[in-house]
Write an enzyme that holds these catalytic residues in place. Structure first.
Site, PDB file in Angstrom:
ATOM      1  N   HIS A  73      -1.721 -10.725   3.145  1.00  0.00           N
ATOM      2  CA  HIS A  73      -1.847 -11.433   1.680  1.00  0.00           C
ATOM      3  C   HIS A  73      -0.467 -11.385   1.078  1.00  0.00           C
ATOM      4  O   HIS A  73       0.219 -10.317   1.272  1.00  0.00           O
ATOM      5  CB  HIS A  73      -2.844 -11.024   0.719  1.00  0.00           C
ATOM      6  CG  HIS A  73      -2.636  -9.445   0.243  1.00  0.00           C
ATOM      7  ND1 HIS A  73      -2.205  -9.114  -0.656  1.00  0.00           N
ATOM      8  CD2 HIS A  73      -3.284  -8.284   1.074  1.00  0.00           C
ATOM      9  CE1 HIS A  73      -2.254  -7.667  -0.964  1.00  0.00           C
ATOM     10  NE2 HIS A  73      -2.939  -7.357   0.032  1.00  0.00           N
ATOM     11  N   ASP A  75       0.176 -11.690  -2.449  1.00  0.00           N
ATOM     12  CA  ASP A  75       0.118 -11.149  -3.949  1.00  0.00           C
ATOM     13  C   ASP A  75       0.356  -9.721  -3.842  1.00  0.00           C
ATOM     14  O   ASP A  75       0.056  -8.951  -3.022  1.00  0.00           O
ATOM     15  CB  ASP A  75      -0.694 -11.639  -4.599  1.00  0.00           C
ATOM     16  CG  ASP A  75      -2.280 -11.102  -3.990  1.00  0.00           C
ATOM     17  OD1 ASP A  75      -2.585 -10.924  -2.898  1.00  0.00           O
ATOM     18  OD2 ASP A  75      -3.222 -10.503  -4.750  1.00  0.00           O
ATOM     19  N   ASP A 132       2.179  -3.467   0.231  1.00  0.00           N
ATOM     20  CA  ASP A 132       0.826  -4.016   0.115  1.00  0.00           C
ATOM     21  C   ASP A 132       0.984  -5.619  -0.544  1.00  0.00           C
ATOM     22  O   ASP A 132       0.879  -5.413  -1.705  1.00  0.00           O
ATOM     23  CB  ASP A 132       0.098  -3.230  -0.593  1.00  0.00           C
ATOM     24  CG  ASP A 132      -1.460  -3.611  -0.586  1.00  0.00           C
ATOM     25  OD1 ASP A 132      -1.891  -4.544   0.065  1.00  0.00           O
ATOM     26  OD2 ASP A 132      -2.235  -3.126  -1.603  1.00  0.00           O
ATOM     27  N   GLU A 166      -5.440 -11.711  -3.177  1.00  0.00           N
ATOM     28  CA  GLU A 166      -6.362 -10.708  -2.524  1.00  0.00           C
ATOM     29  C   GLU A 166      -6.736  -9.562  -3.448  1.00  0.00           C
ATOM     30  O   GLU A 166      -7.700  -8.944  -3.541  1.00  0.00           O
ATOM     31  CB  GLU A 166      -5.635 -10.125  -1.088  1.00  0.00           C
ATOM     32  CG  GLU A 166      -6.624  -9.348  -0.256  1.00  0.00           C
ATOM     33  CD  GLU A 166      -6.558  -7.890  -0.716  1.00  0.00           C
ATOM     34  OE1 GLU A 166      -7.400  -7.079  -0.137  1.00  0.00           O
ATOM     35  OE2 GLU A 166      -5.540  -7.558  -1.652  1.00  0.00           O
ATOM     36  N   GLU A 167      -5.562  -9.241  -4.282  1.00  0.00           N
ATOM     37  CA  GLU A 167      -5.701  -8.097  -4.910  1.00  0.00           C
ATOM     38  C   GLU A 167      -6.496  -8.357  -6.291  1.00  0.00           C
ATOM     39  O   GLU A 167      -7.058  -7.211  -6.795  1.00  0.00           O
ATOM     40  CB  GLU A 167      -4.198  -7.665  -5.671  1.00  0.00           C
ATOM     41  CG  GLU A 167      -2.990  -7.232  -4.555  1.00  0.00           C
ATOM     42  CD  GLU A 167      -3.500  -6.079  -4.147  1.00  0.00           C
ATOM     43  OE1 GLU A 167      -4.385  -5.202  -4.241  1.00  0.00           O
ATOM     44  OE2 GLU A 167      -2.813  -5.470  -3.096  1.00  0.00           O
ATOM     45  N   ASP A 189      -3.217  -5.239   6.807  1.00  0.00           N
ATOM     46  CA  ASP A 189      -3.116  -5.096   5.349  1.00  0.00           C
ATOM     47  C   ASP A 189      -3.703  -3.716   5.301  1.00  0.00           C
ATOM     48  O   ASP A 189      -4.094  -3.345   4.060  1.00  0.00           O
ATOM     49  CB  ASP A 189      -4.250  -5.865   4.596  1.00  0.00           C
ATOM     50  CG  ASP A 189      -4.286  -5.874   2.976  1.00  0.00           C
ATOM     51  OD1 ASP A 189      -3.387  -5.423   2.451  1.00  0.00           O
ATOM     52  OD2 ASP A 189      -5.151  -6.045   2.518  1.00  0.00           O
ATOM     53  N   HIS A 371       0.167   0.352  -4.790  1.00  0.00           N
ATOM     54  CA  HIS A 371      -0.390   0.252  -6.181  1.00  0.00           C
ATOM     55  C   HIS A 371       0.527   1.193  -7.098  1.00  0.00           C
ATOM     56  O   HIS A 371       0.054   1.657  -7.990  1.00  0.00           O
ATOM     57  CB  HIS A 371      -1.834   0.099  -6.597  1.00  0.00           C
ATOM     58  CG  HIS A 371      -2.699  -0.881  -5.791  1.00  0.00           C
ATOM     59  ND1 HIS A 371      -3.873  -1.461  -6.028  1.00  0.00           N
ATOM     60  CD2 HIS A 371      -1.956  -1.687  -4.776  1.00  0.00           C
ATOM     61  CE1 HIS A 371      -4.254  -2.177  -5.129  1.00  0.00           C
ATOM     62  NE2 HIS A 371      -3.146  -2.399  -4.391  1.00  0.00           N
TER      63      HIS A 371
END
Length: 395
Positions: A73, A75, A132, A166-167, A189, A371
């Site tokens: 992904h 994002d 990520d 995705e997030e 991922d 994150h």
């Protein structure tokens, strides 16, 4: 271009997703990165390259035999700023590592000690890094470049897709299975190097709305129903030890994400998770029973609970496709990496896609502390994951 150079290029795009946006992709930065990736895949020589109207990027690398899908992904999490990322590659000799505005310390992150002597890509302590999942994107594209640069290497066809959002749980919403010429796939991922994941949480969200009755405090006795206090009472009835801060591994939880309100009205937002489907359903039932109990105490419709399932444990759909796990373990071992099969305390696009008919376990990217302003990824892990992906497709 090396995988590291490619990764550093991708993190220059600000691609945080936005749950409040109804569009797809939810932010224009994702569309910009997608356009860049589509142009890059086209220039490398992949066929059937497309960035569709929803921002998904598809491509196909011909080969021999059945195609294998590789998905990542574009994002990044909106929880921490992903704009103006200033990455640096630094040697890690051990101990604390200054990140400019912060410090990366093994006291807080003992896993750091596993990377002594390696080159780490880190942030400046003000943003996340974006491994990520831009690391996954970079690893997939670099694999394609390597295979195209060496036509003598026999390999399976590769179906590529880079997804938006995705997030915020939308990555599989508009994935076009009919556009994806593979019957099985991996999402790239995951976290630390060597991880293979085919079990994830069953997940739901819950929104609790509390309707109160506000009266002047001077004449409130026996009359006021303070919505904020009643919301707190609901929260207090949840098991105190079943929160993210008290659980690990396969243990499920209730998580209070947000609360706001006053005497007249209040709202609390939760997520609930459990690997076991029966326990997951029991958690939802417990929330309903708690709302019913308090409605009996304070009056009908004082508490309104909205529950919505988000995704389910992909293990249920992968039971007949365990060769994907065995193949991933073999690919790791061939690259000199001890494979670690671990459960995901979250979800991936692969979970949703597995339920839609595309078996899709999850592979590591090599990143750590996602994150977070303390996110990092070793250069060696980026390189090793390209090798692992190559082992999966080479005949």
């Amino acid at each position: 271009m090396t995988v590291t150079e490619r990764f550093l290029q991708y993190v220059s795009f600000a691609t945080a997703s936005d749950e409040a946006s109804p569009s797809c992709p939810s932010t224009e930065g994702q569309r910009a990165l997608g356009a860049h990736l589509a142009a890059e895949l086209q220039a490398l020589g992949l066929s059937e390259v497309e960035q569709d109207a929803d921002g998904y990027v598809y491509g196909y690398l011909p080969g021999e035999g059945p195609a294998l899908g590789l998905i990542a992904h574009m994002d990044t999490s909106p929880a921490v700023s992903g704009a103006n990322i200033r990455p640096a590659i630094v040697p890690y000799p051990g101990g604390e590592l200054a990140l400019g505005a912060s410090v990366l310390s093994p006291r807080d992150y003992p896993v750091l000690e596993e990377y002594v002597g390696q080159q780490l890509i880190v942030t400046d302590g003000t943003t996340l890094l974006g491994a990520d999942d831009k690391a996954g994107v970079a690893e997939i594209v670099t694999l394609c470049e390597e295979l195209l640069s060496h036509p003598e290497i026999r390999h399976r066809p590769i179906a590529v897709c880079f997804t938006p959002d995705e997030e915020i749980g939308r990555g599989a919403d508009r994935f076009r299975l009919e556009r994806f010429p593979a019957a099985e796939a991996y999402t790239v991922d995951g976290g630390e190097l060597g991880e293979i994941e085919y079990e994830n949480f069953n997940a739901a969200s819950a929104v609790l709305t509390v309707r109160g009755l506000n009266i002047h405090p001077g004449s409130a006795k026996g009359k006021m129903k303070n919505a904020a206090l009643m919301a707190a009472e609901f929260i207090g009835l949840l098991p105190a030890a079943e929160t993210p801060a008290h659980t690990e591994g396969y243990e499920g939880f209730y998580h209070l994400c947000e609360i706001r309100g006053d005497e007249s009205s209040a709202e609390a937002v939760f997520i609930l998770r459990d690997h076991d489907r029966e326990k997951f359903e029991a958690r939802k039932a417990f929330l309903r029973q708690t709302a019913d109990y308090l409605n009996a105490k304070y009056g009908a419709e004082t508490f309104t609970l909205q529950l919505r399932d988000s995704y389910y444990n992909m293990k249920e759909k992968l039971a007949g496709h365990m060769h994907l796990i065995r193949n991933a373990e073999a690919a790791m071992q061939k690259a000199g990496i001890p494979p670690k099969v671990v459960p995901i305390r979250g979800g991936t696009d692969g979970a949703r896609l597995s339920y839609e008919g595309l078996p899709c376990p999850n592979l590591s990217t090599g990143g750590v502390n996602f994150h977070s302003i303390h996110e990092f990824i070793p250069v060696q892990s980026l390189e090793k994951m390209v090798e692992v992906l190559k082992n999966l497709v080479v005949l």
